[in-house]
Design a protein around this motif. Structure first.
Motif, short mmCIF file in Angstrom:
data_model
loop_
_atom_site.label_atom_id
_atom_site.label_comp_id
_atom_site.label_asym_id
_atom_site.label_seq_id
_atom_site.Cartn_x
_atom_site.Cartn_y
_atom_site.Cartn_z
N GLY A 20 41.16 48.97 44.71
CA GLY A 20 40.62 47.98 45.80
C GLY A 20 40.84 46.47 45.39
O GLY A 20 41.36 45.78 46.43
N CYS A 21 40.70 46.15 44.33
CA CYS A 21 40.92 44.65 44.26
C CYS A 21 42.41 44.37 44.15
O CYS A 21 43.01 43.36 44.56
N THR A 22 43.24 45.35 43.39
CA THR A 22 44.92 45.08 43.67
C THR A 22 45.25 45.08 45.11
O THR A 22 45.94 44.44 45.52
N LEU A 23 44.73 45.83 46.21
CA LEU A 23 45.04 45.95 47.38
C LEU A 23 44.71 44.57 48.10
O LEU A 23 45.34 44.22 48.76
N PHE A 70 53.97 46.94 42.89
CA PHE A 70 53.10 46.02 42.65
C PHE A 70 52.27 46.69 41.59
O PHE A 70 51.93 46.11 40.53
N LEU A 71 51.64 48.09 41.87
CA LEU A 71 51.06 48.78 40.87
C LEU A 71 51.52 49.09 39.71
O LEU A 71 50.79 48.86 38.67
N GLY A 72 52.74 49.45 39.80
CA GLY A 72 53.57 49.76 38.69
C GLY A 72 53.70 48.68 37.93
O GLY A 72 53.75 48.89 36.67
N ASP A 73 54.03 47.49 38.29
CA ASP A 73 54.14 46.37 37.40
C ASP A 73 52.87 46.06 36.68
O ASP A 73 52.89 45.56 35.56
N ASN A 282 47.03 35.15 41.37
CA ASN A 282 46.81 36.40 41.66
C ASN A 282 46.37 37.17 40.39
O ASN A 282 45.69 37.93 40.38
N ALA A 283 47.37 36.82 39.46
CA ALA A 283 47.16 37.63 38.15
C ALA A 283 45.74 37.26 37.33
O ALA A 283 44.85 38.01 36.84
N THR A 284 45.52 36.08 37.56
CA THR A 284 44.25 35.60 36.86
C THR A 284 43.05 36.01 37.54
O THR A 284 41.98 36.61 36.92
N THR A 285 43.16 36.34 39.09
CA THR A 285 41.99 36.76 39.79
C THR A 285 42.04 38.31 39.36
O THR A 285 40.72 38.70 39.24
N LEU A 286 42.90 38.89 39.23
CA LEU A 286 42.87 40.36 38.88
C LEU A 286 42.43 40.66 37.68
O LEU A 286 41.49 41.40 37.39
N PHE A 290 39.20 42.83 37.24
CA PHE A 290 39.06 43.94 36.28
C PHE A 290 38.02 43.77 35.13
O PHE A 290 37.31 44.78 34.84
N THR A 291 37.86 42.63 34.64
CA THR A 291 36.77 42.49 33.62
C THR A 291 35.37 42.52 34.15
O THR A 291 34.53 43.03 33.47
N VAL A 292 35.22 42.03 35.24
CA VAL A 292 33.68 42.08 36.03
C VAL A 292 33.52 43.75 36.08
O VAL A 292 32.27 44.08 35.92
#
Length: 314
Positions: A20-23, A70-73, A282-286, A290-292
């Motif tokens: 859901g975060c990635t979406l 995007f998911l694959g990357d 976007n990368a930093t947010t993900l 993910f960490t949280v």
């Protein structure tokens, strides 16, 4: 439900939340309206070069295809190309992950070092002078802004003594640790009040338990009762509080890193936002999201190890 069932269900929930975060990040990226090719190559690049780069990046494909790519990357650790520096985003945020990770780890170590002894002192005699002092400290630590506390530590410790740098991170591991002492202490003081209140309440409740009373009747001293008998049961609520504090500490780390000029994810996020560098944002947010999510579910599993009732079948 058995412990394996709880762990399996937690893994599924964790993966769904991460998906859901990635979406969400992908949708926000699509709504930005930025042309990736033009953003990377600049305003003076030819349209042919921009179209070729967009074709290479897959920006002209349907949204579903772009999301799958995007998911694959992400699974390969490829977060795209920075709009500002035209460098791989993974190379830019990699060192920042280490800096923020060390800051958070040291911050929680300082928080535990503060909260454990103070909560123990407060719980020994509730309502006493020491308890009142500790409660006053928790109030002050709660209302004190992180940036103000950081500046105060610079004025009181860094400048007069010269033991720690005013800002910066250094180049070697020893310099990293030295540069992170005051930022981590700032973070730890902000985390400690909630931990102190949680431990104090849990400690007082545990000290009134029948098994503690039985140990007291056998002549076990107060300090030994608190450490060996009451502390294990007091740790479980602390673990849950720490899981909640992870998210808050990441937000606080943004302020602390900018106050002390620590090149972590928080400072990088602010810098990338000011530069409209959406791939880095976007990368930093993900990474932070993910960490949280990971820490939240991990602490839930750890809680089962300390609470026998959660390990039993239902």
């Amino acid at each position: 439900m058995t412990i394996l069932g709880r762990v399996g269900r937690g893994l599924v929930q964790m993966l769904v939340l991460m998906l859901g975060c990635t979406l969400l990040v992908f949708i926000l990226q699509s709504l930005s309206g930025r042309d990736p090719g033009r953003s990377i190559l600049g305003i003076y690049a030819s349209q042919e070069a921009v179209d070729a780069l967009n074709e290479q990046l897959g920006a002209n494909q349907p949204a579903l295809v772009q999301y799958i790519r995007f998911l694959g990357d992400i699974l390969r650790g490829d977060f795209g190309i920075s709009y500002y520096s035209a460098s791989p985003v993974a190379d830019l945020i990699g060192p920042r992950v280490l800096a923020t990770g060390m800051l958070l780890l040291m911050g929680f170590v300082f928080a535990f070092a503060i909260s454990l002894p103070l909560s123990m002192v407060a719980a020994r005699r509730p309502g006493g002078i020491a308890d009142g002092f500790v409660r006053s400290f928790t109030i002050a630590g709660t209302v004190m802004p992180a940036f103000w506390l950081g500046i105060l530590l610079i004025l009181v410790i860094a400048l007069p003594t010269g033991l720690f740098p005013v800002g910066g991170y250094g180049d070697t591991f020893a310099e990293h640790l030295r540069g992170l002492v005051l930022p981590a202490l700032t973070l730890g003081i902000g985390l400690a009040p909630v931990q102190i209140r949680t431990l104090r309440t849990a400690w007082i409740r545990s000290m009134d338990s029948p098994y503690v009373e039985a140990a007291r009747s056998r002549g076990v001293g107060q300090s030994r009762l608190m450490v060996t008998h009451a502390l294990p049961n007091s740790v479980t609520p602390l673990i849950s509080i720490v899981a909640v504090q992870i998210g808050w500490s990441i937000f606080s780390a943004v302020i602390v890193e900018n106050t002390f000029r620590i090149p972590g994810l928080g400072q990088g996020l602010v810098l990338a936002a000011n530069q409209s560098d959406f791939p880095v944002v976007n990368a930093t947010t993900l990474v932070l999201a993910f960490t949280v999510v990971f820490v939240s579910f991990t602490t839930d599993w750890i809680s089962m190890l300390f609470n026998p009732r959660l390990r039993s079948t239902r």
